[in-house]
Design a protein around this motif. Structure first.
Motif, short mmCIF file in Angstrom:
data_model
loop_
_atom_site.label_atom_id
_atom_site.label_comp_id
_atom_site.label_asym_id
_atom_site.label_seq_id
_atom_site.Cartn_x
_atom_site.Cartn_y
_atom_site.Cartn_z
N ARG A 61 0.81 -1.21 0.00
CA ARG A 61 0.00 0.00 0.00
C ARG A 61 0.84 1.26 0.00
O ARG A 61 0.44 2.27 -0.55
N ASP A 64 1.65 3.12 -3.50
CA ASP A 64 0.48 3.06 -4.37
C ASP A 64 0.65 3.88 -5.65
O ASP A 64 -0.03 3.64 -6.62
N GLU A 65 1.61 4.83 -5.65
CA GLU A 65 1.77 5.62 -6.88
C GLU A 65 2.18 4.73 -8.04
O GLU A 65 1.86 4.97 -9.19
N LEU A 67 1.30 1.78 -8.55
CA LEU A 67 0.33 0.73 -8.83
C LEU A 67 -0.13 0.76 -10.28
O LEU A 67 -0.22 -0.27 -10.95
N ALA A 68 -0.40 1.94 -10.80
CA ALA A 68 -0.96 2.04 -12.14
C ALA A 68 0.00 1.52 -13.19
O ALA A 68 -0.39 1.12 -14.27
N LYS A 69 1.27 1.52 -12.87
CA LYS A 69 2.24 1.10 -13.87
C LYS A 69 2.77 -0.30 -13.61
O LYS A 69 3.43 -0.87 -14.45
N SER A 70 2.54 -0.84 -12.44
CA SER A 70 3.16 -2.12 -12.13
C SER A 70 2.11 -3.21 -12.10
O SER A 70 0.92 -2.96 -12.17
N LYS A 71 2.63 -4.43 -11.97
CA LYS A 71 1.72 -5.56 -11.95
C LYS A 71 1.50 -6.08 -10.55
O LYS A 71 0.98 -7.16 -10.38
N ARG A 72 1.90 -5.30 -9.56
CA ARG A 72 1.69 -5.74 -8.19
C ARG A 72 0.23 -6.05 -7.95
O ARG A 72 -0.64 -5.38 -8.47
N TYR A 272 1.27 -11.98 -21.00
CA TYR A 272 1.29 -10.57 -20.61
C TYR A 272 0.00 -9.85 -20.95
O TYR A 272 -0.49 -9.99 -22.04
N PRO A 273 -0.60 -9.04 -20.12
CA PRO A 273 -0.30 -8.90 -18.69
C PRO A 273 -0.95 -10.03 -17.89
O PRO A 273 -2.13 -10.30 -18.09
N ALA A 348 11.18 -4.27 -24.10
CA ALA A 348 9.99 -4.47 -23.28
C ALA A 348 9.86 -5.93 -22.88
O ALA A 348 10.31 -6.83 -23.57
N THR A 350 7.39 -8.00 -22.91
CA THR A 350 6.72 -8.88 -23.88
C THR A 350 7.71 -9.37 -24.93
O THR A 350 7.70 -10.52 -25.34
#
Lengths: 374, 686
Positions: A61, A64-65, A67-72, A272-273, A348, A350
């Protein structure tokens, strides 16, 4: 079960005799593969949901910034899907009077449980470091390897033909019975088996770092060893390709096919993803079974070609991590495991995965070429 | 009852055991004891004198390096020790084993576990472990898993004992330990009433730091009247340091020293001298602290840095938090190109003077010190040991607040340097890797750090550690705590060219201060925020460092400094170096150099250079080119009216914009994050 049933019905003769077709290795293999594939596809969604609810995922948590870019937050421990589908399919299509099948299934279960224990510990501890210790994992892997080696080596329990127990096959070299050369390890065979088991299972574990990488890259060696098991288990083909005939080993074809089916089904969700990671449950089970396939077909050295990608990832990791980062205090590669080095160089994820698959395919074809090149 | 006592190697581990034995004898007159120690330890002297049979086992301390010949020797010695101890366990057949830690106790403790395994749990000898140090060593942590009960001195130690039943019991003191009354002691030593008596010692071996600092400080102390000093140098004689010789050589160079200054090798009647003392200066081993505390002597302790678990510092901090001692930290400094821990003579003399002038403070220290150790500890432990012998559990209700009732809780900082650094990172809210973007650590960020002095001390002390991974954490700690006084040491790490060991060089290592240390030292400069000639010289050394990450970090540092608006003298020289690095053999250095050159190079050269990379295969190279164009435009007001503007547009026209890298963007996670922030901070989404 189906094998036992048709065997029984067939013995009654008459109208049941066409059922013989269901007992051919080829038929059962394809059926087993389709079964695992369909089972994984069908059960993946509910299993993934359940894993999610059970908290089998890594989340942070505080960060969280990102989050939008990672796959956590992706659920892990998806290996249970593969293992579950495998067991169901093998119960249906396997010949459980066959010792080879028991051997390889034991690896699936032991390594699956080991990986599951590790995954659960990680989730409970909340970090990647809170899993089982390296030493504990290594100990169990080694013990399993030594036990397997001993069973394969002792005259009462070995499934191998006489005089061929402690031999390991050498690519491009004919066995002695065809005028070539046999490499006898005698007592060293047992630790050698343990070494192969530990090395291969950890190799798969290590490569499991990008979406679809482990499942896709392992798929091709599994296929190669399935083909080899088919050749070894068929008297005529073994003679034609100049291999010692190993009666009963054809059952491994069914296993390899089932595993391949399960991996393809898993890739459907793991590509992916990723919607799910296999976790140590999957990667250790996959590595353990692959190791046993290798040992049982006696083609350990061929894995240096068929599993060249694994070799590359592991060698660079040992050099870069153990020697470089931990001993010398410097990087010898941009990053290890080496697939992350390509990401560092701006390729990348992929694309890295796709390229690893291509190289794996290339090496698998090379490995198959050695069948006749002797 | 038969009790096996084990522990030793140093006095701090032996005397508590003797105190426990004494207390046990009161419970059980038929007590039979056997002491297992090591040949070289202080137990050879103390144990027979206490009337206890002594047997020795092979044992050595655990080396810090995981894979080394020393570790092999340690493992073999431990194995031999366990076998010998096993023989003693079988022949002596103790009911209980009492272990006081120290490497000497490991063989017996492990042997008891082995005995239990061999006999399938039929023959189990319970182990009582007593841990005196605030931070237990690795072997003691392992032993605590085997021990049935563990007793500790410091409450915070409980956090570090992984399992077993652990409780605070205090430090056992021998009833026979008679405290010579102060007046008596002074009479016997013939010290006049109005003279202040200062005892300075580094323990039986001696301490280089203390000996040298005291000698250096003597001229200043000589300014005082009515001060008597007794200085025990210790008897250490190693290849590095000969305590007696070194001290006398240095004394001979002094022009002035106090009248009543006496130097001896070893103080045989230490308790007597301490009892007479007005102030003691000493190390912070568990044993020495116990001595000053039981005697109630005001003490200024100089804990030895970089011991395993930083145990002396932890001990000292525990007592300092209770107001029982004062601490003076050693700090590493450069001596002939080598980093050594030291205390300056002036500083020591100053601290001594301040304390000597402040009688109320000394009295307070002595009073708090006397309260630290609970005299009933030995009795309490004896009860538990007897309980273990009878296989029953002793709980005494009146005795739950062992120690003193009043314990000042010490905010527990992690002992391991890596964890300590992560703790600092969390508090400041800065990840070391983000140093360049962050810039110098700001004052208000340091405000959140409790005990900044200790953190700064720890970072600096680590720089003199023998393991590079520890020095590396030291570099980071110095930077994160913005310890600018240690800038010189950071610069030394960057530019020192002492070669590393032959093995490491064979495998690709280069210098003693390994690549990671140097890279992080360069990064440290961004956090310290000092730019002067020395820093620029270090940057320029880093730009030609053999390790690629150091060169890359130096390039990023140059950018960070320029972005902060720092004036860099000799920027033309640096531009030349950067230009050369655009052709570096390492691709990461190349792309960092391309980017940086946009900030420091002349426009024409930048355009000419970038043109060559317009079609480069690797995405990061082309990304660096674009960043360098940005930098160029920043410098020239978007290039308005510049002669090269059209050329730039022309070049961009031919630029390959295919990218192999991309950042995924998950709209769903956007919504999730926005929602979370909104709830957490009650903020409207942007």
């Amino acid at each position: 079960m189906i094998y036992a049933l048709t065997e029984f019905l067939e013995s009654l003769g008459g109208v049941f005799s066409p059922l013989r077709a269901l007992n051919y290795v080829s038929t059962r293999s394809i059926a087993a593969a389709l079964t695992t594939l369909v089972l994984v596809l069908l059960f993946a969604r509910p299993v993934i949901r359940r894993l999610y609810v059970a908290g089998q995922r890594d989340r942070h948590r505080d960060f969280d910034e990102q989050l939008a870019k990672s796959k956590r937050g992706t659920p892990t421990m998806g290996g249970v899907l593969i293992i579950g589908a495998m067991i169901a399919s093998l119960l249906l299509w396997g010949d459980w009077t066959n010792g080879y099948l028991w051997a390889v299934t034991s690896a699936l279960i032991v390594f699956g449980l080991l990986g599951a224990a590790d995954d659960l510990a990680k989730v409970r501890g909340g970090t990647a470091e809170s899993g089982l210790s390296r030493g504990a994992k290594l100990l169990i892997q080694t013990l399993y390897g030594l036990l397997l080696g001993a069973i394969l080596f002792l005259p009462n329990t070995t499934p191998f033909p006489e005089g061929y127990v402690d031999v390991i096959g050498i690519p491009f070299v004919k066995p002695e019975q065809y005028g070539g050369f046999d490499l006898h390890l005698s007592l060293f065979y047992v630790p050698f088996v343990a070494f192969v088991v530990v090395a291969v299972s950890n190799a798969v574990n290590l490569i499991d770092g990008l979406d679809g990488l482990a499942a896709g890259t392992a798929l091709l060696p599994v296929a190669v060893y399935g083909v080899i098991a088919y050749v070894l288990g068929h008297a005529n083909m073994a003679g034609y390709f100049l291999y010692p005939f190993q009666p009963g080993i054809h059952e491994l074809v069914v296993f390899a096919a089932a595993l391949a089916g399960a991996l393809i089904g898993f890739l459907w969700y793991n590509g992916y993803p990723a919607q799910v990671f296999m976790g140590d449950t999957g990667s250790l089970a996959l590595g353990g079974t692959l190791a046993v396939l290798i040992v049982l077909t006696k083609q350990e050295l061929l894995f240096l070609i068929a599993g060249g990608v694994f070799l590359y990832v592991n060698l660079t990791h040992v050099i870069g991590d153990r020697i470089g980062i931990h001993y010398l205090g410097r990087r010898l590669f941009f990053r290890t495991p080496i697939h992350h080095a390509y990401e560092h160089l701006g390729v990348a994820e992929t694309k890295v995965v796709l390229r690893f698959w291509i190289v794996s395919l290339l090496l698998a074809l090379l490995a198959l070429a050695t069948l006749k090149l002797r | 009852m038969r009790v096996l006592l084990t522990g030793g190697g140093s006095g701090g581990h032996v005397s508590p055991l003797l105190a426990i034995a004494e207390a046990l004898r009161e419970h059980d007159p038929d007590l039979r004891t056997l002491y297992l120690g090591v040949r070289s330890g202080l137990e050879r002297e103390l144990v027979p004198r206490a009337g206890i049979r002594l047997r020795t086992v092979p044992a050595t301390g655990m080396p810090a390096t995981p894979v080394s010949p020393a570790m092999l020797r340690f493992a073999l010695t431990l194995l031999a020790g366990i076998i010998v101890a096993l023989v003693h366990l079988i022949t002596f057949r103790p009911r209980v084993i009492v272990a006081s830690g120290g490497y000497a106790s490991s063989p017996a403790v492990f042997a008891s576990a082995a005995l239990s395994v061999i006999t399938f749990g039929v023959w189990r000898i319970p182990v009582y472990l007593h841990e005196q140090n605030a931070v237990p060593g690795r072997m003691n942590v392992a032993a605590s898993r085997i021990a049935r009960q563990v007793g500790v001195v410091h409450p915070s130690t409980l956090l570090r004992i992984p399992s077993g039943e652990a409780e605070v019991v205090g430090y056992p003191v021998r009833a026979g330990f008679t405290v010579a009354a102060r007046a008596d002691a002074r009479d016997r030593l013939e010290i006049p009433g109005d003279v202040l008596y200062l005892v300075v010692t580094g323990g039986s071996q001696g301490a280089r730091t203390i000996n040298r600092a005291l000698v250096d400080g003597l001229p200043r102390l000589a300014e005082r009247d009515r001060l008597a000093i007794i200085h025990a140098t210790g008897t250490a004689r190693t290849t590095d340091y000969d305590a007696v010789r070194d001290t006398h050589d240095r004394l001979a160079e002094l022009t002035r020293r106090p009248e009543r200054y006496q130097v001896v090798d070893y103080l045989h009647e230490m308790p007597l001298h301490l009892a007479a003392a007005d102030l003691a200066v000493m190390r912070a081993g568990a044993g020495s602290l116990f001595e000053v505390c039981t005697l109630g002597v005001p003490a200024l302790v100089i804990p030895k840095a970089n011991l395993p678990g930083d145990s002396q510092v932890a001990n000292a901090r525990q007592l300092a938090a209770k107001g029982a001692v004062e601490i003076l930290y050693e700090q590493p400094a450069l001596f002939g190109g080598k980093l050594l821990e030291a205390v300056s003579g002036d500083e020591l003399a100053e601290r001594i003077s301040v304390l000597l002038n402040d009688e109320p403070r000394r009295r307070a220290l002595a009073e708090r010190a006397r309260d630290v150790f609970d005299r009933r500890a030995a009795e309490r432990i004896a009860k538990r040991v007897v309980g273990l012998g009878k296989r029953i559990r002793v709980i005494d209700a009146d005795d739950t607040t062992a120690g003193n009732g009043e314990i000042v809780p010490v905010e527990e900082l992690p002992a391991s340097p890596a964890e300590l650094r992560r703790h600092v990172e969390r508090v400041i809210g800065l990840c070391y890797e983000d140093a360049f973007a962050h810039g110098p650590v700001r004052d208000h960020e340091l405000l959140h750090l409790d005990d900044l002095d200790y953190l700064r001390y720890r970072g600096a002390a680590l720089l003199a550690h023998s393991q590079w991974s520890m020095r590396n954490e030291g570099v980071k700690l110095i930077a994160l705590t913005r310890h600018r006084e240690k800038l010189e040491l950071i610069l030394h790490v960057i530019s020192d060219r002492t070669p590393t060991s032959r093995w490491q060089r064979l495998l690709g290592g280069d210098f003693l201060h390994v690549g990671f240390e140097r890279r992080n030292a360069v990064t440290a400069l961004a956090l310290l925020g000092v730019v002067n000639e020395d820093v620029l010289a270090a940057i320029s050394a880093a730009l030609t460092d053999p390790y690629y990450e150091v060169r890359a970090a130096a390039l990023r540092l140059v950018r960070a400094l320029i972005a902060q608006g720092r004036k860099i003298a000799g920027v033309a020289m640096i531009a030349g170096r950067v230009r050369a690095l655009t052709g570096d053999r390492n691709i990461e250095v190349r792309w960092e150099a391309l980017h940086t050159f946009g900030l420091v190079g002349p426009a024409e050269e930048i355009l000419e250079l970038n043109r060559r990379y317009a079609l480069a295969d690797r995405t990061p190279l082309r990304e660096a080119v674009l960043r360098s164009y940005h930098a160029l435009l920043d410098r020239h007001a978007n290039g308005r009216g510049q002669p090269w503007r059209d050329q730039l547009l022309h070049d961009l026209d031919r630029f390959a914009i295919t990218s192999l890298a991309f950042h995924p963007h998950f709209p769903l996670k956007d919504q999730y994050t926005a929602l979370q922030r909104r709830i957490d901070h009650e903020q409207e989404p942007a």
